[in-house]
Structures are given as structure tokens and as C-alpha cells.
Design a protein around this motif. Structure first.
Motif, PDB file in Angstrom:
ATOM      1  N   GLN A 144       0.428  -0.794   0.061  1.00 53.04           N
ATOM      2  CA  GLN A 144      -0.127  -0.168  -0.005  1.00 53.04           C
ATOM      3  C   GLN A 144       1.336   1.574   0.096  1.00 53.04           C
ATOM      4  OE1 GLN A 144      -2.990  -0.577  -0.023  1.00 53.04           O
ATOM      5  NE2 GLN A 144      -3.365  -2.925  -0.014  1.00 53.04           N
ATOM      6  N   ILE A 145       1.403   2.282  -1.575  1.00 51.75           N
ATOM      7  CA  ILE A 145       1.966   2.848  -1.549  1.00 51.75           C
ATOM      8  C   ILE A 145       1.597   3.935  -1.635  1.00 51.75           C
ATOM      9  CG2 ILE A 145       4.547   3.445  -1.813  1.00 51.75           C
ATOM     10  CD1 ILE A 145       5.611   1.291  -1.983  1.00 51.75           C
ATOM     11  N   ALA A 146       0.872   5.067  -0.775  1.00 56.26           N
ATOM     12  CA  ALA A 146       0.386   6.006  -2.015  1.00 56.26           C
ATOM     13  C   ALA A 146       1.588   6.768  -3.006  1.00 56.26           C
ATOM     14  CB  ALA A 146       0.078   6.939  -0.597  1.00 56.26           C
ATOM     15  N   ALA A 147       0.444   7.363  -3.778  1.00 55.27           N
ATOM     16  CA  ALA A 147       1.866   8.342  -5.001  1.00 55.27           C
ATOM     17  C   ALA A 147       1.976   9.455  -4.115  1.00 55.27           C
ATOM     18  CB  ALA A 147       0.299   9.432  -6.131  1.00 55.27           C
ATOM     19  N   GLN A 148       3.328   9.323  -4.553  1.00 58.99           N
ATOM     20  CA  GLN A 148       3.838  10.697  -3.754  1.00 58.99           C
ATOM     21  C   GLN A 148       5.511  10.989  -4.844  1.00 58.99           C
ATOM     22  OE1 GLN A 148       5.597   8.718  -0.289  1.00 58.99           O
ATOM     23  NE2 GLN A 148       5.219   7.281  -0.902  1.00 58.99           N
TER      24      GLN A 148
END
Lengths: 354, 106
Positions: free
Chosen positions: B24-28
Motif C-alpha cells: 500500500q504505497i500512496a502516490a508521492q
């Protein structure tokens, strides 16, 4: 506790001021005594500085005290023997005295009482620093220590702290290396970390102090820490810089720099998970970080290569993977240093091109 | 890889095989996304910082192999990756530099 390095000027000045306060025209007040006592117990340097000033001034001569050019330890021994018989005088004379009620206290007994008080303070302070509890880690080792107040200290590789708890004061001295302090809240007993000429005071908080040969870096993880350095070495007060979570101060030879805000905390505390986290760090420094934990040293000699900025996440005990990366850089040459370590150079014609 | 690393045991299997990981890796910013990838996967990550300057990652959410996840994270960046050993990912420029410039252009 012998000390060969010269005392810094601020300490000497404070010692001289303290001497002045106690030997000037007026008797020192109880508050001044207290302040002096506080200052005295903060560091063995203070004690030594005061002894030197006193010696220079040729003061405090009495039949019972020789004030010789003797070692500090010797002075303390004499002071202790002497103060045993002087305690009563001290209580009645110097400490609980209200100057307005008894304005004509005789100078001689007063000085006598003060001398006793002073030496008792020195003796007590000296003992405080003579018998701290010491915790250490060796090269490549980490250790978590739970202190008696419930605070936790994580020691990084090759580090050492001395712990001294008193009734109103928790004193930690970072002797060497790096430690993460997880301070148990106790507003009646400040928690002071001494790192060289810098004092960090916390009430309930978490912060990292990383002391190297050329600089000390303080990073606040949670809560608030006040920082005092060198000349303002009175007890930290409201006007000292207050550092908050994600603030960092680097203290070098010229003192503390301006606080940096918004520091990446994962990088600062990664070592407690045996990790190395780098956010745009020069390759040479990255190699040195690995060298803090591993005997297999990696030294990058080429200046341009050293200064290349690197981002990454590694296990602290895996320099091999890092070395594999480095050896894959075009033009980089890795050779054994003959001691199980590696030296990385760059071919003359090569340019570092990511 | 033969020696399982006990210290990082929970991630020891997260090596570059067909196994999938829940990520689960957010846009960043890409550099942070890659560090977050390291945290969640247990893979080591390294690259020259200048490569990711000004580049954002769309992030990932779901089950991926390491290779799939990295492809997603690097989508549109003109960057690629290689495994320098089973536990370490290096991010680098895509070889076809011409194509990399075209990619993402309007």
C-alpha cells in the motif's frame, strides 16, 4: 577523573564570576549559593575551573585548609575531611541566613562558613561525577538500557553514557557515540543530556544525539527539547532554543547551527532497527555509515565520487550489497586494502554519470 | 539466497521471486515511494538521488511481485531497476534514453 584538555573560556569565565560573587564586597545570598551549587554539579570541568580560579586568587586560606597546587583529587580529599566538622557552622551561618535581619554578621566566620560550604559542594559534586553509572556498547553492538526512572536509552555502535540521578535532576553524559533517549515524563526532575559543550534538557520526549569527532547532531523525534551551549551554560531557561519534533541542530566547532525543520525522522532513527536510511547523502558519508558497524571497511577516495548524492535503504550489516552497487558505477574501481576492507577509486577518465 | 536473515524474518521471503507482496504505497515523490517500498517489502533500495529529482510516483495498492511493483512505481519516470543481488534493488536510467524522453511527453 583526570582531564588533560584545556578548559574552555566560557567555563573559566563562569568560574571567575562565581569566585567574584563569593569574595566580593557582599555576602552571597542563599540563592547565589544554590545557583553556584547547581552550576558546580553540572560538570567536572566546572569544579576544576573553580579550583583553578580559587588557587590563582590565593583565596580561602585558613589554618585548616591548605590551598596547594595539588591535584583536584587531593583538594577534594582535604575538603571532605574539613567539611565534616564544619557542617553546623555552615547551616547556621551561610545558608539559612537572612541578611536584613542580621546585617552585621562578622566577616570572618562568614567566610569560614562559606569556605566549608564551598568545599562540601565541590566534594559532593566531584563525587557525583566520580561514581556515575556507565553503559557502553562496543563496535558493531547496540544496546537498550532501561533507566531507574523508566526512561529508555538505545545506544548505537561504539557508544558510552554515564548516568547520574539525583533528587531534583537526571543527568546523562554522552561520553561517546550516539544514543536515542526516550525520556519518562517527570517535570520535577529535568532530564539533561550533556554532549560536549551542549546540554539538552527534556521533560518527556524522544530525541537522538549523535556525537562525532567534528560535530554533534541533535534530532528531536517527539516532544520538546531545550538546547544550551557553551557560554550560556546556566541551567536551560525559557530563552534557550526550543527544539520540536522533526527539528535538528548540528553543533560544530563554532557552536550550534540554525535549527533545521522537517527532518526525516525515519532516517534519524533507522539505526534502532539496524537499518541505514539515506536521503540524498554523499556517497562517501554513506560508506562511513557502514563503517560504523562493520569491520569490512569501505573507503571511497575519489572526491567527485565521494560527493555523489545517494538515496537508499540498507541493513546496517550488509556492506556487501552497497559495495556491489558502488562497483557497478561506471569507472569505479574496487580493490582490497589488505585488511579485509576495500578502497574505491575512479578511473581518471571516468565521470560519474548516474 | 541460502541464509535467511532472521532479523528481518518477516520480510525474508520478499525476495525477487514470484512471490507476491501486499503493498500500500500512496502516490508521492518517487524517492519516498521507493523508500516506502523498501519498508514494506524488506528489499534494500539504492540509487543516485538526482535520478528521482522532481519525479512523482503513482504508487501501488494490492498484491504484486517485486518486479511488478517496481514497474508500477516507476511508471512514467524514464527509470528502470535491476537486482544487484536477491535482496537489493538499484534504480537506474532506462537504457533506451531516447524513448525515456518521449515517454510522458505531451
Amino acid at each position: 577523573m583526570t582531564r588533560k584538555k584545556p578548559l574552555d573560556r566560557a567555563t573559566n569565565e563562569q568560574a571567575a564570576e562565581a569566585w567574584e560573587a563569593f569574595h566580593g564586597a557582599d555576602e552571597a545570598s542563599a540563592a547565589e549559593h544554590r545557583e553556584f551549587g547547581d552550576w558546580m554539579v553540572r560538570s567536572p570541568e566546572h569544579i576544576e575551573a573553580y579550583l583553578r580560579v580559587a588557587r590563582t586568587m590565593q583565596s580561602l586560606r585558613s589554618p585548616d585548609i591548605r590551598w596547594p597546587d595539588a591535584s583536584a583529587d587531593e583538594l577534594i580529599r582535604e575538603a571532605k575531611a574539613y567539611t565534616d566538622k564544619a557542617v553546623t557552622t555552615l547551616r547556621e551561618g551561610a545558608l539559612a541566613q537572612d541578611r536584613e535581619r542580621r546585617p552585621h554578621i562578622a566577616r570572618v566566620p562568614m567566610a569560614f562558613a562559606f569556605a566549608a560550604m564551598l568545599l562540601m559542594t565541590i566534594g559532593a559534586a566531584w563525587l557525583v561525577w566520580m561514581t556515575p553509572e556507565r553503559f557502553e556498547t562496543s563496535f558493531g553492538e547496540q544496546r537498550f538500557v532501561r533507566l531507574e526512572d523508566g526512561s529508555g536509552v538505545t545506544l548505537n555502535t561504539d557508544s558510552s553514557i554515564e548516568v547520574r540521578f539525583e533528587r531534583g535532576h537526571r543527568i546523562i553524559r554522552l561520553v561517546r557515540g550516539e544514543a536515542l533517549f526516550d525520556v519518562a515524563h517527570d517535570s520535577s526532575r529535568p532530564f539533561d543530556v550533556f554532549a560536549g559543550n551542549t546540554i539538552l534538557r527534556a521533560v518527556g520526549t524522544r530525541f537522538d544525539v549523535d556525537m562525532r569527532a567534528d560535530r554533534t547532531m541533535v534530532t528531536v523525534v517527539e516532544g520538546i527539547v531545550s538546547l544550551t551551549h557553551g557560554a550560556d551554560e546556566a541551567l536551560p531557561r525559557g530563552n534557550t532554543p526550543l527544539l520540536q519534533a522533526s527539528d535538528r541542530v548540528v553543533i560544530d566547532g563554532s557552536g550550534p547551527g540554525a535549527p533545521q525543520h522537517g527532518v526525516r525522522l525515519d532516517e534519524a532513527t533507522a539505526w534502532t532497527r539496524q537499518q541505514l536510511v539515506f536521503n540524498s547523502r554523499p556517497l562517501g558519508e554513506v560508506a562511513e555509515e557502514f563503517n560504523r558497524y562493520n569491520r569490512e571497511r569501505i573507503v571511497i577516495t575519489h572526491p567527485a565520487l565521494r560527493s555523489e548524492q545517494i538515496t537508499g535503504v540498507f541493513k546496517a550489516n550488509d556492506p556487501e550489497s552497497f559495495l556491489t552497487f558502488v562497483s557497478g558505477i561506471p569507472g569505479a574501481r574496487v580493490r582490497d586494502d589488505g585488511n579485509g576492507g576495500h578502497v574505491v577509486t575512479l578511473e581518471d577518465t571516468a565521470e560519474v554519470k548516474p | 539466497v541460502s541464509g535467511a536473515d532472521t532479523q528481518y524474518g518477516e520480510h525474508a521471503e520478499a525476495q525477487a521471486d514470484a512471490r507476491t507482496l501486499d503493498l500500500q504505497i500512496a502516490a508521492q515523490p518517487l524517492d519516498r515511494a521507493l523508500q516506502e517500498f523498501s519498508r514494506q517489502s524488506g528489499m534494500q533500495v539504492i540509487f543516485f538521488s538526482s535520478l528521482t529529482d522532481g519525479i512523482r510516483s503513482p504508487g501501488v495498492a494490492g498484491r504484486y511481485t517485486v518486479a511488478e511493483a517496481l514497474k508500477e512505481l516507476l511508471a512514467g519516470s524514464g527509470l528502470t531497476f535491476r537486482l544487484i543481488n536477491p535482496t537489493t534493488v538499484e534504480i537506474r536510467k532506462a537504457n533506451t534514453t531516447q524513448d525515456a524522453h518521449v515517454e510522458g511527453g505531451e
